[in-house]
Design a protein around this motif. Structure first.
Motif, PDB file in Angstrom:
ATOM      1  N   PRO A  48       0.802  -1.134  -0.076  1.00 37.52           N
ATOM      2  CA  PRO A  48      -0.174   0.014   0.117  1.00 37.52           C
ATOM      3  C   PRO A  48       0.594   1.267   0.054  1.00 37.52           C
ATOM      4  N   ALA A  49       1.959   1.276   0.311  1.00 38.23           N
ATOM      5  CA  ALA A  49       2.895   2.494   0.421  1.00 38.23           C
ATOM      6  C   ALA A  49       3.558   2.627  -0.839  1.00 38.23           C
ATOM      7  N   GLU A  50       3.557   1.694  -1.813  1.00 36.57           N
ATOM      8  CA  GLU A  50       4.335   2.016  -3.132  1.00 36.57           C
ATOM      9  C   GLU A  50       3.347   1.628  -4.324  1.00 36.57           C
ATOM     10  N   ASN A  51       2.299   0.799  -3.948  1.00 41.37           N
ATOM     11  CA  ASN A  51       1.269   0.441  -5.191  1.00 41.37           C
ATOM     12  C   ASN A  51       1.912  -0.619  -6.063  1.00 41.37           C
ATOM     13  N   SER A  52       2.970  -1.287  -5.212  1.00 39.78           N
ATOM     14  CA  SER A  52       3.718  -2.459  -6.193  1.00 39.78           C
ATOM     15  C   SER A  52       3.217  -3.484  -5.686  1.00 39.78           C
ATOM     16  N   VAL A  53       3.169  -4.599  -6.628  1.00 34.11           N
ATOM     17  CA  VAL A  53       2.697  -6.016  -6.355  1.00 34.11           C
ATOM     18  C   VAL A  53       3.959  -6.653  -5.542  1.00 34.11           C
ATOM     19  N   GLU A 198      -7.789 -10.735   2.691  1.00 25.14           N
ATOM     20  CA  GLU A 198      -7.070 -10.614   1.181  1.00 25.14           C
ATOM     21  C   GLU A 198      -5.922  -9.488   1.165  1.00 25.14           C
ATOM     22  N   ASP A 199      -5.955  -8.798   1.771  1.00 28.33           N
ATOM     23  CA  ASP A 199      -5.016  -7.612   2.068  1.00 28.33           C
ATOM     24  C   ASP A 199      -3.563  -8.205   2.328  1.00 28.33           C
ATOM     25  N   THR A 200      -3.579  -9.154   3.242  1.00 31.89           N
ATOM     26  CA  THR A 200      -2.461  -9.689   3.956  1.00 31.89           C
ATOM     27  C   THR A 200      -2.193 -11.073   4.034  1.00 31.89           C
ATOM     28  N   PRO A 201      -2.354 -11.823   2.972  1.00 29.82           N
ATOM     29  CA  PRO A 201      -2.257 -13.210   3.124  1.00 29.82           C
ATOM     30  C   PRO A 201      -0.758 -13.771   3.221  1.00 29.82           C
ATOM     31  N   LEU A 202       0.021 -12.806   2.943  1.00 27.23           N
ATOM     32  CA  LEU A 202       1.657 -13.520   3.011  1.00 27.23           C
ATOM     33  C   LEU A 202       2.240 -13.945   4.390  1.00 27.23           C
ATOM     34  N   THR A 203       1.782 -13.193   5.181  1.00 27.80           N
ATOM     35  CA  THR A 203       2.246 -13.569   6.762  1.00 27.80           C
ATOM     36  C   THR A 203       1.667 -14.786   7.292  1.00 27.80           C
ATOM     37  N   ALA A 204       0.223 -14.930   6.855  1.00 26.33           N
ATOM     38  CA  ALA A 204      -0.085 -16.361   7.196  1.00 26.33           C
ATOM     39  C   ALA A 204       0.459 -17.566   6.533  1.00 26.33           C
ATOM     40  N   THR A 346       7.233   6.283  11.363  1.00 23.33           N
ATOM     41  CA  THR A 346       6.446   5.903  12.510  1.00 23.33           C
ATOM     42  C   THR A 346       4.999   5.854  11.929  1.00 23.33           C
ATOM     43  N   ILE A 347       4.573   6.407  11.047  1.00 25.21           N
ATOM     44  CA  ILE A 347       3.561   6.621  10.286  1.00 25.21           C
ATOM     45  C   ILE A 347       3.177   5.976   8.851  1.00 25.21           C
ATOM     46  N   GLY A 348       2.813   4.814   8.614  1.00 30.00           N
ATOM     47  CA  GLY A 348       2.679   4.555   7.278  1.00 30.00           C
ATOM     48  C   GLY A 348       1.369   4.722   6.755  1.00 30.00           C
ATOM     49  N   PRO A 349       1.233   3.940   5.512  1.00 31.36           N
ATOM     50  CA  PRO A 349      -0.189   4.327   4.658  1.00 31.36           C
ATOM     51  C   PRO A 349      -1.357   3.602   5.356  1.00 31.36           C
ATOM     52  N   LEU A 350      -2.436   3.802   5.108  1.00 27.27           N
ATOM     53  CA  LEU A 350      -3.608   3.327   5.369  1.00 27.27           C
ATOM     54  C   LEU A 350      -3.782   2.032   4.459  1.00 27.27           C
ATOM     55  N   ILE A 351      -4.435   0.892   4.801  1.00 24.72           N
ATOM     56  CA  ILE A 351      -4.334  -0.219   4.157  1.00 24.72           C
ATOM     57  C   ILE A 351      -4.735  -0.344   2.723  1.00 24.72           C
ATOM     58  N   ASN A 352      -5.926   0.418   2.447  1.00 29.28           N
ATOM     59  CA  ASN A 352      -6.477   0.507   0.797  1.00 29.28           C
ATOM     60  C   ASN A 352      -6.991   1.847   0.646  1.00 29.28           C
ATOM     61  N   ASP A 353      -7.513   1.824  -0.718  1.00 31.88           N
ATOM     62  CA  ASP A 353      -8.146   2.933  -1.038  1.00 31.88           C
ATOM     63  C   ASP A 353      -9.669   3.190  -0.302  1.00 31.88           C
ATOM     64  N   ASN A 354      -9.861   2.104   0.015  1.00 35.66           N
ATOM     65  CA  ASN A 354     -11.471   2.113   0.832  1.00 35.66           C
ATOM     66  C   ASN A 354     -11.310   2.729   2.199  1.00 35.66           C
ATOM     67  N   GLN A 355     -10.369   2.498   2.757  1.00 40.30           N
ATOM     68  CA  GLN A 355      -9.864   2.991   4.123  1.00 40.30           C
ATOM     69  C   GLN A 355      -9.473   4.498   3.916  1.00 40.30           C
ATOM     70  N   GLU A 381      -0.345  13.311  -0.066  1.00 38.46           N
ATOM     71  CA  GLU A 381      -0.165  12.852  -1.174  1.00 38.46           C
ATOM     72  C   GLU A 381       1.296  12.757  -1.549  1.00 38.46           C
ATOM     73  N   LYS A 382       2.190  13.497  -0.992  1.00 38.55           N
ATOM     74  CA  LYS A 382       3.432  13.543  -1.458  1.00 38.55           C
ATOM     75  C   LYS A 382       4.207  12.200  -1.228  1.00 38.55           C
ATOM     76  N   TYR A 383       3.563  11.481  -0.250  1.00 35.77           N
ATOM     77  CA  TYR A 383       4.164  10.062   0.124  1.00 35.77           C
ATOM     78  C   TYR A 383       3.545   8.709  -0.622  1.00 35.77           C
ATOM     79  N   GLY A 384       2.242   9.293  -1.259  1.00 40.95           N
ATOM     80  CA  GLY A 384       1.635   8.266  -1.997  1.00 40.95           C
ATOM     81  C   GLY A 384      -0.142   8.541  -1.820  1.00 40.95           C
ATOM     82  N   ASP A 385      -0.736   7.594  -2.482  1.00 41.58           N
ATOM     83  CA  ASP A 385      -2.124   7.886  -2.342  1.00 41.58           C
ATOM     84  C   ASP A 385      -2.855   7.391  -1.321  1.00 41.58           C
ATOM     85  N   LYS A 386      -2.245   6.873  -0.515  1.00 38.39           N
ATOM     86  CA  LYS A 386      -2.717   6.026   0.687  1.00 38.39           C
ATOM     87  C   LYS A 386      -2.278   6.694   2.069  1.00 38.39           C
ATOM     88  N   PHE A 387      -1.755   7.735   2.249  1.00 33.60           N
ATOM     89  CA  PHE A 387      -1.131   8.287   3.240  1.00 33.60           C
ATOM     90  C   PHE A 387      -1.949   9.540   3.676  1.00 33.60           C
TER      91      PHE A 387
END
Length: 503
Positions: A48-53, A198-204, A346-355, A381-387
């Motif tokens: 969500p910070a980079e909008n990258s896969v 669905e946003d965070t399955p990789l940790t599981a 210390t402050i990252g992005p919100l998880i997705n566009d809906n949030q 917005e200078k950090y990304g579209d979910k900040f």
């Protein structure tokens, strides 16, 4: 011997693209096998910070879920008879591997959730503690001998696992929520089907790989992944399948109510840890330095995206202006917005566009109705579209949505109150009842207010209350049951009464 600089370098989280990340799995786990969806469909996990896969994982549906349920049911026939000592040993091995791989798990978590790497490392340590705790609790699920009213009878109670269970977990704590559910269920002798968000399955999936490595038998832990569109049918099957004995869910109140209703047909055991709307009450006699420190911890962890985040700051008249000034100054000097991979952030992005839309709309609504923005108030917005900028709002009125709605973002909503009763009235005017916080140096007031607050957990002069040893859970519409502590086993066992007669 490694030098101090070499040790620090070894401890530094690696980039997600590193080939050394052997725990970055892109398949689901069913019956000990890493598999794709029967349909062949996949979906992308995004940073969500980079909008990258970050990775691509199977987009499973009810058909795949049924296979996982069957695997858990088959495994239960033998896992329930594994001795408590042997279950304890396997859980301890899992814990040891989780600790050994904590940096890699944290790196994966930051990449898929956006939370700062220090917070990810903290969550892994916290989550691991549940596996350790329940590895020990496995050997303390004791029965009872009850004095019989008749000499010819002997009465005793045993505690037995309820059967295969479904564990449905949220995106905001992708490690800890699985750990405290799976640790308890396996310790009790249950097998499980885990459905991560669905946003965070990789940790599981990383945790499941380490469970395999620890020697936990196939089918005992199954992990199914799906995109948002398939989640309703999967949840419904998990609730209604006769092979699933219980469901444990952490997430929104709205979804929790749906699952609760779906479990009703089978009178199924259910544990729910749902939304919160935590009041943070600061009385005139409070130590304001401690109150601000507690507010920062409670509000801004995971960018305010936690169920126990302070949501409504109720500040008594005499100290209102001073508290607001202090927290604004502290926010400006200590909070750093950016990509969670940076150890200084210390402050990252919100998880997705809906949030992001939800938080922005709540703040815009409040401002349009007369709220005063003391700090922040807009997208970053200078950090990304979910900040979103850490924000402080005052001049709050009851017609504003932020007055009574859980925000799940970095927004401090400051509300004045005159006396103790008004504070209680405002705090309790919600159907949520998860956590509350009180700052006061009057011990009599502390006991009065703690008792009258309609919440399952109360932090007194403390903003960080979650710990493995304590019973975590809420009242009213914030949930059913408790997780962690010795009570965390309760959702996964039933009591069997045996009467021996004609002795």
């Amino acid at each position: 011997m490694l030098s101090a600089s070499a040790v620090r370098a070894a401890m530094r989280p690696r980039d997600i693209t590193s080939r050394g990340l052997h725990l970055l799995k892109q398949m689901a786990l069913i019956n000990g096998e890493w598999v794709g969806a029967a349909s062949g469909r996949t979906f992308q996990v995004m940073n969500p910070a980079e909008n990258s896969v970050v990775a691509t994982v199977p987009d499973m549906n009810a058909e795949d879920t049924q296979k996982a349920i069957r695997a858990a049911a088959d495994a239960f026939t033998t896992w329930q008879d594994v001795t408590a000592k042997d279950r304890s040993i396997l859980l301890r091995k899992w814990y040891n591997l989780l600790v050994q791989n904590q940096n890699e798990i944290a790196t994966i978590m930051t990449s898929e959730s956006g939370k700062p790497i220090k917070e990810s490392l903290g969550e892994v340590t916290y989550g691991n503690s549940f596996i350790e705790w329940f590895s020990e609790e496995a050997r303390r699920i004791n029965g009872e001998i009850i004095p019989s009213p008749q000499q010819s009878k002997q009465i005793f109670l045993t505690r037995q696992p309820i059967g295969p269970v479904a564990l449905i977990t949220p995106w905001n704590f992708p490690h800890a929520m699985i750990a405290r559910k799976a640790g308890a269920s396996l310790a009790a002798g249950c097998t499980c089907v885990i459905k991560p968000a669905e946003d965070t399955p990789l940790t599981a999936l990383a945790m499941a790989q380490l469970a395999q490595d620890a020697g936990i038998p196939k089918g005992v832990i199954n992990v199914i992944t799906s995109d948002r569109k398939n989640a309703p049918e999967i949840g419904k099957l998990l609730c209604q399948s006769p092979l699933i004995a219980g469901v444990s869910f952490t997430g929104s109140t709205a979804v929790g109510k749906i699952l609760y209703e779906q479990c009703a047909d089978g009178v199924k055991r259910i544990g729910l840890e749902l939304g919160g709307n935590a009041p943070f009450v600061v009385f005139n006699n409070a130590d304001l330095n401690k109150a601000v420190q507690g507010a920062m911890v409670s509000k801004f962890r995971n960018c305010g995206q936690t169920c126990v985040s302070a949501n409504r700051f109720l500040i008594q008249d005499e100290v209102f202006d001073e508290f607001v000034s202090m927290i604004c100054d502290t926010m400006k000097t200590t909070l750093v917005i950016g990509n969670g991979k940076d150890e200084h952030v210390t402050i990252g992005p919100l998880i997705n566009d809906n949030q992001m839309r939800t938080v922005k709309n709540l703040v815009d609504d409040a401002v349009a109705k007369g709220a005063k923005v003391m700090v922040g108030g807009k997208t970053a917005e200078k950090y990304g579209d979910k900040f979103f900028e850490p924000t402080v709002l005052t001049n709050i009125t009851e017609d504003m949505a932020v007055y009574g709605k859980e925000i799940f973002g970095p927004v401090v909503v400051c509300i004045r109150f005159k006396d103790e009763q008004e504070a209680l009235d405002i705090a309790n005017c919600t159907r949520s009842g998860l956590a509350a916080y009180v700052y006061s140096n009057d011990i009599a007031q502390v006991f009065r207010v703690s008792k009258k607050l309609e919440f399952g957990m109360v932090g007194v002069n403390e903003g960080l209350i979650s710990t493995t040893e304590a019973a975590f859970g809420g009242v009213k519409e914030s949930g059913i049951g408790r997780e962690g502590s010795s009570h965390g086993i309760d959702d996964y066992i039933y009591i069997k009464y045996v009467c021996l007669g004609n002795l």
